[in-house]
Design a protein around this motif. Structure first.
Motif, PDB file in Angstrom:
ATOM      1  N   GLY A 209       0.684  -1.125   0.008  1.00  0.00           N
ATOM      2  CA  GLY A 209       0.038  -0.052  -0.103  1.00  0.00           C
ATOM      3  C   GLY A 209       0.954   1.380  -0.224  1.00  0.00           C
ATOM      4  N   ARG A 210       1.838   1.207   0.986  1.00  0.00           N
ATOM      5  CA  ARG A 210       2.361   2.743   1.187  1.00  0.00           C
ATOM      6  C   ARG A 210       3.731   2.819   0.132  1.00  0.00           C
ATOM      7  NH1 ARG A 210       2.261   7.735   2.853  1.00  0.00           N
ATOM      8  NH2 ARG A 210       4.399   8.472   3.490  1.00  0.00           N
TER       9      ARG A 210
ATOM     10  N   ASP B  88      10.324  -6.794  -3.759  1.00  0.00           N
ATOM     11  CA  ASP B  88       9.288  -7.580  -2.880  1.00  0.00           C
ATOM     12  C   ASP B  88       9.342  -8.846  -3.003  1.00  0.00           C
ATOM     13  OD1 ASP B  88       6.372  -6.032  -1.922  1.00  0.00           O
ATOM     14  OD2 ASP B  88       6.747  -8.285  -1.698  1.00  0.00           O
ATOM     15  N   PRO B  89       9.437  -9.826  -1.740  1.00  0.00           N
ATOM     16  CA  PRO B  89       9.364 -11.378  -1.660  1.00  0.00           C
ATOM     17  C   PRO B  89       8.002 -11.806  -2.456  1.00  0.00           C
ATOM     18  CG  PRO B  89       9.258 -10.318   0.314  1.00  0.00           C
ATOM     19  CD  PRO B  89       9.486  -9.262  -0.373  1.00  0.00           C
TER      20      PRO B  89
ATOM     21  N   LYS C 101       4.051  -8.662  -7.379  1.00  0.00           N
ATOM     22  CA  LYS C 101       4.399  -7.263  -7.304  1.00  0.00           C
ATOM     23  C   LYS C 101       5.283  -6.937  -8.409  1.00  0.00           C
ATOM     24  CE  LYS C 101       2.263  -6.879  -3.601  1.00  0.00           C
ATOM     25  NZ  LYS C 101       1.947  -6.007  -2.179  1.00  0.00           N
TER      26      LYS C 101
ATOM     27  N   ALA D 248       9.466   0.806   2.427  1.00  0.00           N
ATOM     28  CA  ALA D 248       7.965   0.557   3.118  1.00  0.00           C
ATOM     29  C   ALA D 248       7.562  -0.909   3.226  1.00  0.00           C
ATOM     30  CB  ALA D 248       7.138   1.366   1.992  1.00  0.00           C
TER      31      ALA D 248
ATOM     32  N   ASN E  99       7.287  -3.673   9.269  1.00  0.00           N
ATOM     33  CA  ASN E  99       8.165  -2.819  10.352  1.00  0.00           C
ATOM     34  C   ASN E  99       9.291  -3.595  10.830  1.00  0.00           C
ATOM     35  OD1 ASN E  99       5.705  -1.118  10.182  1.00  0.00           O
ATOM     36  ND2 ASN E  99       5.523  -1.419  12.457  1.00  0.00           N
TER      37      ASN E  99
ATOM     38  N   TRP F 144      11.404  -5.264   9.060  1.00  0.00           N
ATOM     39  CA  TRP F 144      12.438  -5.242   8.265  1.00  0.00           C
ATOM     40  C   TRP F 144      13.174  -3.758   7.919  1.00  0.00           C
ATOM     41  CZ3 TRP F 144      15.910  -7.869   5.372  1.00  0.00           C
ATOM     42  CH2 TRP F 144      15.782  -9.246   5.033  1.00  0.00           C
ATOM     43  N   HIS F 145      12.651  -2.919   8.572  1.00  0.00           N
ATOM     44  CA  HIS F 145      13.148  -1.678   8.421  1.00  0.00           C
ATOM     45  C   HIS F 145      14.642  -1.120   8.755  1.00  0.00           C
ATOM     46  CE1 HIS F 145       8.656   0.275   8.569  1.00  0.00           C
ATOM     47  NE2 HIS F 145       8.600  -0.484   7.935  1.00  0.00           N
TER      48      HIS F 145
ATOM     49  N   GLU G  24      10.317   3.987   6.384  1.00  0.00           N
ATOM     50  CA  GLU G  24       9.249   4.059   6.954  1.00  0.00           C
ATOM     51  C   GLU G  24       9.254   4.189   8.356  1.00  0.00           C
ATOM     52  OE1 GLU G  24       6.599   5.477   6.404  1.00  0.00           O
ATOM     53  OE2 GLU G  24       6.527   6.007   4.298  1.00  0.00           O
ATOM     54  N   LYS G  25       8.096   4.813   9.006  1.00  0.00           N
ATOM     55  CA  LYS G  25       7.920   4.724  10.393  1.00  0.00           C
ATOM     56  C   LYS G  25       7.319   3.443  10.582  1.00  0.00           C
ATOM     57  CE  LYS G  25       4.060   4.544  10.623  1.00  0.00           C
ATOM     58  NZ  LYS G  25       2.795   4.064  10.124  1.00  0.00           N
TER      59      LYS G  25
ATOM     60  N   GLY H 224       9.917   8.083   7.876  1.00  0.00           N
ATOM     61  CA  GLY H 224       9.028   8.629   7.061  1.00  0.00           C
ATOM     62  C   GLY H 224       7.764   9.325   7.977  1.00  0.00           C
TER      63      GLY H 224
ATOM     64  N   GLN I 246       6.268  12.228   7.768  1.00  0.00           N
ATOM     65  CA  GLN I 246       6.156  13.386   6.975  1.00  0.00           C
ATOM     66  C   GLN I 246       5.540  14.641   7.614  1.00  0.00           C
ATOM     67  OE1 GLN I 246       4.909  10.294   6.875  1.00  0.00           O
ATOM     68  NE2 GLN I 246       2.750  10.650   5.752  1.00  0.00           N
TER      69      GLN I 246
ATOM     70  N   TYR J  83      -0.466  -6.524   5.141  1.00  0.00           N
ATOM     71  CA  TYR J  83      -1.002  -5.191   5.876  1.00  0.00           C
ATOM     72  C   TYR J  83      -1.487  -5.902   7.433  1.00  0.00           C
ATOM     73  CZ  TYR J  83      -2.974  -1.219   7.741  1.00  0.00           C
ATOM     74  OH  TYR J  83      -3.219   0.138   8.398  1.00  0.00           O
TER      75      TYR J  83
ATOM     76  N   TRP K  18      -0.185  -7.747   9.166  1.00  0.00           N
ATOM     77  CA  TRP K  18       0.835  -8.121  10.128  1.00  0.00           C
ATOM     78  C   TRP K  18       1.090  -6.980  11.263  1.00  0.00           C
ATOM     79  CZ3 TRP K  18       4.056  -4.147   9.726  1.00  0.00           C
ATOM     80  CH2 TRP K  18       3.760  -3.390   8.520  1.00  0.00           C
TER      81      TRP K  18
HETATM   82  N1  LIG Z   1       4.343   7.482   6.469  1.00  0.00           N
HETATM   83  C1  LIG Z   1       3.185   7.189   6.495  1.00  0.00           C
HETATM   84  O1  LIG Z   1       2.227   7.937   6.700  1.00  0.00           O
HETATM   85  C2  LIG Z   1       2.478   5.646   6.185  1.00  0.00           C
HETATM   86  C3  LIG Z   1       1.447   5.328   5.762  1.00  0.00           C
HETATM   87  C4  LIG Z   1       1.348   4.144   5.546  1.00  0.00           C
HETATM   88  C5  LIG Z   1       2.378   2.815   5.782  1.00  0.00           C
HETATM   89  N2  LIG Z   1       3.368   3.131   6.278  1.00  0.00           N
HETATM   90  C6  LIG Z   1       4.386   2.235   6.525  1.00  0.00           C
HETATM   91  O2  LIG Z   1       4.584   1.509   5.457  1.00  0.00           O
HETATM   92  C7  LIG Z   1       5.173   0.349   5.700  1.00  0.00           C
HETATM   93  C8  LIG Z   1       4.225  -0.638   4.808  1.00  0.00           C
HETATM   94  O3  LIG Z   1       3.156  -0.419   5.004  1.00  0.00           O
HETATM   95  P1  LIG Z   1       1.810  -0.851   4.139  1.00  0.00           P
HETATM   96  O4  LIG Z   1       0.633  -0.560   4.420  1.00  0.00           O
HETATM   97  O5  LIG Z   1       2.300  -0.510   2.764  1.00  0.00           O
HETATM   98  O6  LIG Z   1       1.996  -2.859   4.327  1.00  0.00           O
HETATM   99  P2  LIG Z   1       1.801  -3.923   3.368  1.00  0.00           P
HETATM  100  O7  LIG Z   1       1.740  -4.962   3.853  1.00  0.00           O
HETATM  101  O8  LIG Z   1       0.827  -3.385   2.402  1.00  0.00           O
HETATM  102  O9  LIG Z   1       3.051  -3.681   2.484  1.00  0.00           O
HETATM  103  C9  LIG Z   1       4.364  -4.025   2.698  1.00  0.00           C
HETATM  104  C10 LIG Z   1       5.086  -4.683   1.586  1.00  0.00           C
HETATM  105  O10 LIG Z   1       6.493  -5.174   1.783  1.00  0.00           O
HETATM  106  C11 LIG Z   1       6.843  -6.203   1.480  1.00  0.00           C
HETATM  107  N3  LIG Z   1       7.808  -6.873   2.220  1.00  0.00           N
HETATM  108  C12 LIG Z   1       7.979  -7.519   3.262  1.00  0.00           C
HETATM  109  N4  LIG Z   1       9.317  -8.009   3.431  1.00  0.00           N
HETATM  110  C13 LIG Z   1       9.810  -7.593   2.598  1.00  0.00           C
HETATM  111  C14 LIG Z   1      11.395  -7.236   2.203  1.00  0.00           C
HETATM  112  N5  LIG Z   1      12.299  -8.055   2.959  1.00  0.00           N
HETATM  113  N6  LIG Z   1      11.786  -7.032   1.190  1.00  0.00           N
HETATM  114  C15 LIG Z   1      10.848  -6.422   0.128  1.00  0.00           C
HETATM  115  N7  LIG Z   1       9.749  -6.096   0.566  1.00  0.00           N
HETATM  116  C16 LIG Z   1       8.980  -6.774   1.399  1.00  0.00           C
HETATM  117  C17 LIG Z   1       5.407  -7.183   1.538  1.00  0.00           C
HETATM  118  O11 LIG Z   1       5.617  -8.270   0.680  1.00  0.00           O
HETATM  119  C18 LIG Z   1       4.578  -6.212   1.018  1.00  0.00           C
HETATM  120  O12 LIG Z   1       4.147  -6.006  -0.227  1.00  0.00           O
HETATM  121  C19 LIG Z   1       4.675   0.114   7.254  1.00  0.00           C
HETATM  122  O13 LIG Z   1       6.010   0.097   8.133  1.00  0.00           O
HETATM  123  C20 LIG Z   1       3.990   1.283   7.563  1.00  0.00           C
HETATM  124  O14 LIG Z   1       4.191   1.639   9.023  1.00  0.00           O
HETATM  125  C21 LIG Z   1       3.805   4.597   6.375  1.00  0.00           C
END
Ligand SMILES: NC(=O)c1ccc[n+]([C@@H]2O[C@H](COP(=O)([O-])OP(=O)(O)OC[C@H]3O[C@@H](n4cnc5c(N)ncnc54)[C@H](O)[C@@H]3O)[C@@H](O)[C@H]2O)c1
Length: 508
Positions: free
Chosen positions: A64-65, A87-88, A92, A129, A132, A134-135, A152-153, A179, A181, A250, A252
């Motif tokens: 999503g992000r 992405d694993p 994607k 993104a 968490n 993995w960040h 990302e946060k 992140g 922002q 998501y 998770w």
């Molecule tokens: N700053 C913001 O306002 C904001 C808004 C939304 C989400 N976020 C952050 O963004 C992050 C992702 O959130 P989301 O809602 O997109 O989650 P999501 O589950 O939709 O997407 C996460 C993606 O990361 C992939 N992933 C997992 N492990 C990985 C790896 N080792 N290498 C590459 N890709 C990997 C997953 O397969 C998935 O496609 C979170 O940490 C969330 O806190 C920040």
């Protein structure tokens, strides 16, 4: 195992990125190209990797992000070109075609393992993104490979990881933007100046709010990992555990092995603003959380319903900073706003108060509730990151690793108190008695009564499914450790699954 033991254990394990390179078929090419960390001191204004002078971006995590914001921001900015999507989840990969269309035919490579991308000199910037857990490892590997990173946060999944990221950013002199922002939005920058100039008097107390409706993620069970996902890579630093939630992506967020609940999801935006406006630049002197994961049995009309999440959906966390304090309220059931804010921050001063009710709007009021000033306007947090990268100057970042570590750290220590106390179920009367004893600039009893009232109104039977309360954990803000609490200290880090080990700050 104590924190020190587990850190020592982690540091003994070989840096997995290097091992990966040695073992992989890319090793020969890699040996000459990356020379781990060697390119890190050079400003990118002089060292853009592509022939077209653009910064090459690798986006890690195309969910999503990652797709909705990171990719769109890099596609918009003429200074960047997306060269990798990672992405694993192999489904994607199709997003590469969309990127190619938007980049005049330049198609990014797709990898499931970020380490292949980090070994490519065509990548200057890593934009993460992912989930968490993995960040931090992603950021550390990226900086070791000489890349700047936007993470990302929450910037980390635990306190140890935040410390390691701060150390890596300093060691490799890299830009590591978190992140959050809101830090780049004009509304918050102006509101901060107003508060600092005494606009609402002396400020000592702020309340962060995450009143976000979070529905049940479905029953806890054993589910199939989608066949397109490399689960070993997705799990990374976490144990390779059975999938217990129905929806893979998501959700998770609400399982502690990977996410940090809303205290660590939405929380780092608001704890960050609260800290910023109060001028707090350290860990708290003490922390305590009470709450629960409640209400889903009511919604499901099934008293035996067990939701797959294991983080709190209703939590109140009290952070004591000596002469200042912050309270953070997570409330995942339906609720009305407080002083006009649902997801926001209320900063209290001796002459008035300020309400941040959206990322790009805040208003200041006098003590009678009359509006005295408004602050609005957004900003470009991704752009600020690029400015700093191009200048080769991490000090230009609006939210660097240190900032991200302190704000995420609040969530982590708050969650530690919650997890330690989750079996300590108490009646409302016992809870009131306990919270009223806690030193705070808030009226702890009134806050509790407000939360109890709306939870009961929702239909939750607090006798049958009571709140729990964690221990009041005293901290040494200098060492960022708990005082006299081995169990809590052990939770500042995790057991890493080799080779996905986050080394200690001295070893990154
Ligand atoms: N700053 C913001 O306002 C904001 C808004 C939304 C989400 N976020 C952050 O963004 C992050 C992702 O959130 P989301 O809602 O997109 O989650 P999501 O589950 O939709 O997407 C996460 C993606 O990361 C992939 N992933 C997992 N492990 C990985 C790896 N080792 N290498 C590459 N890709 C990997 C997953 O397969 C998935 O496609 C979170 O940490 C969330 O806190 C920040």
């Amino acid at each position: 195992m104590s924190t020190t033991d587990s850190r020592r254990k982690a540091s003994k394990q070989t840096v997995s990125r290097r091992r990966f390179l040695e073992n992989s078929m890319f090793a020969a090419a890699a040996a000459g190209s990356t020379a781990l960390g060697m390119r890190s001191q050079i400003a990118y204004s002089a060292e853009k990797s592509g022939a077209n002078g653009k910064l090459g971006v690798c986006v890690v995590g195309i969910g999503g992000r990652g797709w909705g914001s990171h990719c769109q921001e890099w596609l918009k900015d003429p200074r960047t070109e997306i060269r990798y999507l990672c992405d694993p989840d192999s489904t994607k990969e199709k997003q590469c075609d969309v990127v190619a269309e938007r980049q005049n035919g330049v198609r990014p490579k797709f990898v499931t393992d970020m380490r292949y991308a980090f070994d490519d000199a065509a990548v200057d910037v890593v934009s993460n993104a992912s989930s968490n857990h993995w960040h931090a490892l992603c950021g550390i590997w990226a900086m070791q490979a000489g890349k700047d990173c936007y993470l990302e946060k929450p910037i980390c999944h635990n306190v140890h990881e935040g410390q390691a990221l701060v150390a890596a950013a300093l060691k490799y002199h890299k830009c590591c933007q978190v992140g959050t922002q809101c830090r780049s939005n004009q509304s918050n920058i102006e509101a901060n100046k107003f508060i600092r100039s005494g606009g609402i008097g002396t400020v000592k107390f702020a309340r962060g709010l995450c009143y976000r409706r979070r529905k049940s993620i479905g029953p806890r069970g054993e589910y199939q990992v989608p066949k397109e996902v490399d689960y070993q890579l997705w799990s990374g630093p976490a144990p390779l555990a059975p999938l217990t939630r129905p929806r893979f992506h998501y959700d998770w967020h609400w399982q502690r092995l990977y996410g940090n609940g809303d205290l660590g999801n939405q929380g780092p935006h608001q704890t960050d603003i609260a800290r910023w406006h109060l001028g707090i630049d350290q860990f708290p002197n003490s922390v305590i959380t009470y709450g629960g994961r409640l209400g889903y049995d009511v919604e499901m009309h099934d008293p035996n319903f067990v939701d797959a999440g294991d983080t709190g959906n209703i939590e109140t966390t009290i952070f004591d900073y000596g002469d200042k304090a912050i309270v953070f309220e997570t409330y995942g059931l339906e609720t009305a706003p407080l002083r006009g804010a649902k997801v926001g921050v209320i900063v209290h001063g001796t002459k008035g108060y300020l309400v941040q009710s959206s990322y790009d709007y805040s208003a200041a009021f006098d003590l009678e509730g009359n509006k005295i000033k408004e602050f609005s306007g957004g900003g470009n947090h991704f752009g600020n990151f690029l400015d700093a990268v191009i200048a080769g100057d991490p000090s230009q970042l609006h939210a660097d690793a240190h900032c991200g570590h302190l704000s995420a750290g609040m969530s982590h220590v708050g969650n530690i108190s919650y997890y330690l106390g989750e079996n300590n179920k108490v009646s409302v009367e016992q809870l009131r008695e306990q919270v009223q004893k806690i030193k705070s600039l808030d009226d702890n009893g009134a806050t509790l009564d407000r939360i109890v009232e709306k939870t009961r109104k929702y239909g939750v039977d607090l006798e049958r499914t009571p709140f729990s309360i964690g221990p009041l954990l005293k901290m040494d803000p200098k060492t960022e450790t708990f005082m006299n609490h081995d169990q809590a200290n052990a939770m500042l880090t995790r057991e890493y699954r080799a080779p996905f080990v986050v080394l200690g700050p001295a070893d990154v």
